[in-house]
Design a protein around this motif. Structure first.
Motif, short mmCIF file in Angstrom:
data_model
loop_
_atom_site.label_atom_id
_atom_site.label_comp_id
_atom_site.label_asym_id
_atom_site.label_seq_id
_atom_site.Cartn_x
_atom_site.Cartn_y
_atom_site.Cartn_z
N GLN A 228 -15.02 21.05 -19.43
CA GLN A 228 -15.02 21.12 -17.97
C GLN A 228 -16.41 20.76 -17.47
OE1 GLN A 228 -13.70 24.86 -16.44
NE2 GLN A 228 -14.10 24.31 -14.34
N LEU A 229 -16.49 19.71 -16.66
CA LEU A 229 -17.75 19.25 -16.12
C LEU A 229 -17.80 19.51 -14.62
CD1 LEU A 229 -17.89 15.82 -17.99
CD2 LEU A 229 -18.97 17.97 -18.66
N MET B 119 -7.75 14.42 -13.71
CA MET B 119 -7.72 13.36 -14.68
C MET B 119 -7.48 13.98 -16.04
SD MET B 119 -10.63 10.78 -16.21
CE MET B 119 -11.56 10.73 -14.75
N GLU B 120 -6.65 13.35 -16.81
CA GLU B 120 -6.42 13.80 -18.19
C GLU B 120 -6.77 12.65 -19.11
OE1 GLU B 120 -2.75 15.23 -21.02
OE2 GLU B 120 -2.71 15.75 -18.90
N PHE B 121 -7.62 12.91 -20.10
CA PHE B 121 -8.13 11.90 -21.02
C PHE B 121 -7.89 12.40 -22.44
CE2 PHE B 121 -11.73 9.89 -23.32
CZ PHE B 121 -11.38 8.57 -23.10
N ASN B 122 -7.03 11.74 -23.18
CA ASN B 122 -6.69 12.17 -24.53
C ASN B 122 -7.27 11.20 -25.55
OD1 ASN B 122 -5.04 14.39 -23.77
ND2 ASN B 122 -3.44 12.94 -23.22
N VAL B 123 -7.96 11.72 -26.55
CA VAL B 123 -8.53 10.93 -27.64
C VAL B 123 -8.08 11.55 -28.94
CG1 VAL B 123 -10.65 10.17 -28.76
CG2 VAL B 123 -10.55 10.33 -26.27
N VAL B 124 -7.63 10.72 -29.87
CA VAL B 124 -7.22 11.21 -31.18
C VAL B 124 -8.12 10.56 -32.23
CG1 VAL B 124 -5.35 11.34 -32.86
CG2 VAL B 124 -4.84 11.49 -30.42
N ASN B 125 -8.95 11.38 -32.87
CA ASN B 125 -9.80 10.92 -33.97
C ASN B 125 -9.18 11.41 -35.27
OD1 ASN B 125 -11.82 9.74 -32.34
ND2 ASN B 125 -12.68 11.75 -31.94
N HIS B 126 -8.57 10.52 -35.99
CA HIS B 126 -7.91 10.92 -37.23
C HIS B 126 -8.93 11.30 -38.30
CE1 HIS B 126 -3.93 9.98 -35.79
NE2 HIS B 126 -4.43 8.87 -35.26
#
Length: 58
Positions: free
Chosen positions: A35-36, A1-8
């Motif tokens: 890594q979990l 799974m790939e989860f991308n979050v962008v917090n400006h």
């Protein structure tokens, strides 16, 4: 799974934590990789495997 979050822009004033589970992650800020992993620590003799029972719709 790939989860991308962008917090400006991120600004944290106050944090209240009421409880922590045995498997938890609390992170504020930037990180390149997270890594979990988990382990099943129940003894094999306590594991009960039986056929799947379907519940009829009412």
């Amino acid at each position: 799974m790939e989860f991308n979050v962008v917090n400006h822009q991120l600004c944290v004033d106050n944090i209240n934590i009421n409880g922590v589970a045995s498997a938890s992650l609390f992170l504020i800020g930037d990180v390149q990789t997270v890594q979990l992993a988990s382990a099943f620590d129940t003894p094999p003799e306590s594991l009960i495997i039986q056929p799947l029972s379907l519940v009829p719709k009412v």
